[in-house]
Write a protein that holds these residues in place. Structure first.
Motif, short mmCIF file in Angstrom:
data_model
loop_
_atom_site.label_atom_id
_atom_site.label_comp_id
_atom_site.label_asym_id
_atom_site.label_seq_id
_atom_site.Cartn_x
_atom_site.Cartn_y
_atom_site.Cartn_z
N PHE A 153 0.83 -1.20 0.00
CA PHE A 153 0.00 0.00 0.00
C PHE A 153 0.87 1.26 0.00
O PHE A 153 0.53 2.24 -0.67
N ALA A 154 1.98 1.22 0.73
CA ALA A 154 2.88 2.38 0.75
C ALA A 154 3.49 2.61 -0.63
O ALA A 154 3.58 3.76 -1.10
N GLY A 155 3.90 1.54 -1.28
CA GLY A 155 4.47 1.66 -2.62
C GLY A 155 3.46 2.20 -3.62
O GLY A 155 3.77 3.05 -4.46
N GLN A 156 2.23 1.73 -3.53
CA GLN A 156 1.17 2.22 -4.41
C GLN A 156 0.93 3.71 -4.20
O GLN A 156 0.72 4.46 -5.16
N ALA A 157 0.92 4.12 -2.95
CA ALA A 157 0.71 5.54 -2.65
C ALA A 157 1.81 6.39 -3.26
O ALA A 157 1.54 7.44 -3.85
N MET A 158 3.05 5.93 -3.16
CA MET A 158 4.17 6.68 -3.74
C MET A 158 4.03 6.75 -5.26
O MET A 158 4.27 7.81 -5.86
N ILE A 159 3.66 5.65 -5.88
CA ILE A 159 3.47 5.64 -7.33
C ILE A 159 2.36 6.62 -7.72
O ILE A 159 2.53 7.44 -8.64
N GLY A 160 1.24 6.56 -7.05
CA GLY A 160 0.13 7.45 -7.36
C GLY A 160 0.48 8.92 -7.22
O GLY A 160 0.17 9.74 -8.09
N LEU A 161 1.17 9.26 -6.13
CA LEU A 161 1.55 10.66 -5.91
C LEU A 161 2.61 11.11 -6.91
O LEU A 161 2.56 12.25 -7.40
N ALA A 162 3.56 10.24 -7.24
CA ALA A 162 4.59 10.59 -8.23
C ALA A 162 3.97 10.83 -9.60
O ALA A 162 4.30 11.82 -10.29
N VAL A 163 3.07 9.98 -10.01
CA VAL A 163 2.42 10.14 -11.32
C VAL A 163 1.52 11.39 -11.31
O VAL A 163 1.42 12.09 -12.31
N ALA A 164 0.89 11.68 -10.17
CA ALA A 164 0.09 12.91 -10.07
C ALA A 164 0.95 14.13 -10.33
O ALA A 164 0.52 15.07 -11.02
N LEU A 165 2.16 14.15 -9.79
CA LEU A 165 3.08 15.26 -10.05
C LEU A 165 3.47 15.34 -11.52
O LEU A 165 3.53 16.43 -12.09
N VAL A 166 3.73 14.20 -12.12
CA VAL A 166 4.08 14.18 -13.55
C VAL A 166 2.93 14.77 -14.37
O VAL A 166 3.15 15.62 -15.25
N VAL A 167 1.71 14.34 -14.09
CA VAL A 167 0.55 14.83 -14.84
C VAL A 167 0.35 16.32 -14.59
O VAL A 167 0.06 17.09 -15.51
#
Length: 185
Positions: A153-167
């Motif tokens: 879950f922690a890894g997923q959260a990091m992925i989601g937030l990182a991609v949100a910044l990219v977008v």
């Protein structure tokens, strides 16, 4: 946008695979766990409808970022002590993430690439996003080796937030002409 949709789908698929078991492992009663997961599905249906309406007035990039942040926060909510507040936050954010993701990314593709280009790219997006199906396999392996879904879950959260910044900081592609046919760069 393919990355954004794939990230949302990764989180969605993986959370659906493990949220219930994770809740049970943290002393949430089966009926309560089922209720919050059902509430998330209801929120997703409402959020998808509202995203469709909002998409006529709100920037599609903003909708996509909301979907990614909602998905990421839903994973973070499962890391918290699982009382009613955390489970309610999970249901709300997971539902928003799921509900807004398809609408936001589809509208963003259409806005950036036009109707015809968006249709072809949407097809590519759905094919590429099937790679998100690896999430439950990785999450299951992490649980088997570490004894917990929390790292997943922690890894997923990091992925989601990182991609949100990219977008959030991505720039709209600029069309360039090749012959008489416009092509997106």
């Amino acid at each position: 946008m393919v990355l954004a949709y794939t990230a949302c789908l990764l989180i969605n698929t993986t959370v659906h695979s493990f949220a219930y078991q994770h809740m049970l492992e943290h002393a949430v009663a089966p009926g309560v766990a089922t209720g919050f997961i059902s509430a998330a599905a209801f929120v997703a249906a409402v959020a998808a409808g509202l995203a469709g309406i909002a998409g006529q007035k709100v920037d599609a990039r903003a909708l996509t970022v909301v979907a990614l942040v909602g998905s990421a926060f839903s994973s973070l909510a499962l890391i918290l002590p699982l009382g009613s507040a955390a489970l309610g936050f999970f249901a709300l954010t997971f539902g928003i993430g799921i509900g807004v993701s398809t609408v936001g990314t589809a509208l963003l593709l259409r806005g950036w690439f036009g109707g015809r280009g968006a249709l072809e790219l949407y097809s590519v997006m759905t094919v590429v996003s099937t790679s998100a199906a690896i999430g439950p396999s990785i999450g299951g392996h992490l649980h088997d080796t570490m004894g917990s879904f929390v790292p997943n879950f922690a890894g997923q959260a990091m992925i989601g937030l990182a991609v949100a910044l990219v977008v959030a900081f991505a720039r709209r592609p600029v069309p360039r002409g090749v012959g008489n046919e416009p092509v997106m760069a």
